[in-house]
Design an enzyme around this catalytic site. Sequence first.
Site, short mmCIF file in Angstrom:
data_model
loop_
_atom_site.label_atom_id
_atom_site.label_comp_id
_atom_site.label_asym_id
_atom_site.label_seq_id
_atom_site.Cartn_x
_atom_site.Cartn_y
_atom_site.Cartn_z
N ASN A 1 0.83 -1.21 0.00
CA ASN A 1 0.00 0.00 0.00
C ASN A 1 0.86 1.26 0.00
OD1 ASN A 1 -1.91 1.98 0.40
ND2 ASN A 1 -2.97 0.94 2.04
N ASP A 2 1.50 1.53 1.12
CA ASP A 2 2.26 2.78 1.21
C ASP A 2 3.40 2.85 0.20
OD1 ASP A 2 0.58 3.49 3.26
OD2 ASP A 2 1.92 2.76 4.83
#
Lengths: 466, 94
Positions: free
Chosen positions: A394-395
């Site tokens: 995600n990040d």
Amino acid sequence: MTTQIIEISYLLAAISFILGLKYLSSPETASRGMLLSQLGMFIAVIATLLNHSVVSYGMILVGIVIGSLIGSLLATKIQMTAMPQMVALLNGFGGLSSALVGGGEFLRSQAHLTPYPMTTIGLTVLIGMVTFTGSLIAFAKLQELMRGTPIVFPGQNALNLVFFFVALGLFGYLAFVPTMTPAFWALIVLSGILGVMVVIPIGGGDMPVVISLLNSYSGLAAAASGFILNNNVLIISGSLVGSAGIILSQLMCKAMNRSLGNVLFGAFGQIAAPKAQVAASPDKQATPAAAPEVRSGSPEEAAEIFKKAKKVIIVPGYGMAVAQAQHAVRELAELLQNQGTEVSYAIHPVAGRMPGHMNVLLAEANVPYDQLIDMDDINDEFPETDVSLVIGANDVVNPAADTDPNSPIYGMPILHVDQSKLVMVLKRSMKPGFAGIDNELFLRPNTMMVFGDAKSTIVKMAEALK
Amino acid sequence: MLIMSVTLFVLATFLGYELISRVPPLLHTPLMSGANAISGITLVGAVLVSGTGLTDLSAILGLFAVIFATINLVGGFMVTSRMLKMFKKGTKTS
């Protein structure tokens, strides 16, 4: 004469460790290097038994047998996905062992301790205990025995500072009054508390830094015990390990564009949490997939797209480890390769919970290591890529790191999946990632979300491709 | 004595820094567990503390030091070699 044999054996051991680490620069020589290091370790231990101060072997033998049994059991039973916990636990044991050596030395020579040896003992106990309890907390977080989110309370940093100075005070006091045994026990307890306090505010996403740092500490603890015993091989090997951990922590920090201080004392989740709450309105949380801008598709639709793709890059993250999806991923990749699609894997330095976590998982699933490409080498390839398949990451793919100066991850180097023709994101729901930061990648027109458990989704994709 | 020890410590730290900078990210996990195993060298210290022939608290601490150092060392080396065996070069058409 014996002393010389021992010293020469220690030198050989130190050389074997140095070569062992040197051979780790290539996967082809790495195994040989570790074998050499094991031989070095064996020589060092045997040589130590020759030391004239070692007069009874019973206890040593018992200890080595018990330790070997437990160690080999752990090493053979552990799952590759659980490797971060394993390393954390072993780190902790190393630290504890150094602290125990310090404690034993203290009790044995308390009557005639001068400030210098007492300082080295204090230092060993301090670093050793911090490593031990800190690693246990890291272990508990990674094993999900306790929640992975940062545990923070007001005045935490101030309290830690107080603890630290009290420990330092005890330390200084003991250097001059080594007969004060209670002060020594207090130092041990306080160091243990300090280890816990330092790790509880650190979130799961920052674990790669913490594990590296604890790794470094366990080396430093060993080196400190070498100062107590005037033992060169302890000093050399301890500092080699110490610098390994420091380099890895630096690399991990760089890969998150944060300073070590920020990771340790910043309580990342705290900064990000209020922002995420504002962004994720209640109705959006209730029906995550229903947000209008999000384009989502089924695994079968995804398979249709894969059939036409010439170049696919797979971006694995911690979610792949959690779902144990690495074997399914490799099968999907092989199906794609068999239809003539070029497949490679993009590895972000902080993907997963420890440095190199993704590489080990994929290697376990028999992915050849030449398909695992580091971030800097693969980032130019995304514009020519038909599909980027993001699995539980995600990040590390969040474009806000480039575009949004207000984002907590602004400036962090990311994998530029958004530049590829299509981004396929496998995710359980629209919930923000660990750091609690929204990811606009999911809303982009060239992004297709495939919701569900990563492993079953990939298996379905593979079925549809067959 | 102290100055010798400090010299060794500083030189070995620099050497370690140079060596480990060359380890590719691919092998960072085995590097950690391997370095971890090497820190099991505290076993040497543990042996020195537990082999004195004394039967007091210091010897008991020494025994536990031996146990934990051995777990660290044996576990670390075994898991590292288990990992390294998994890293294979591509033999397929890729």
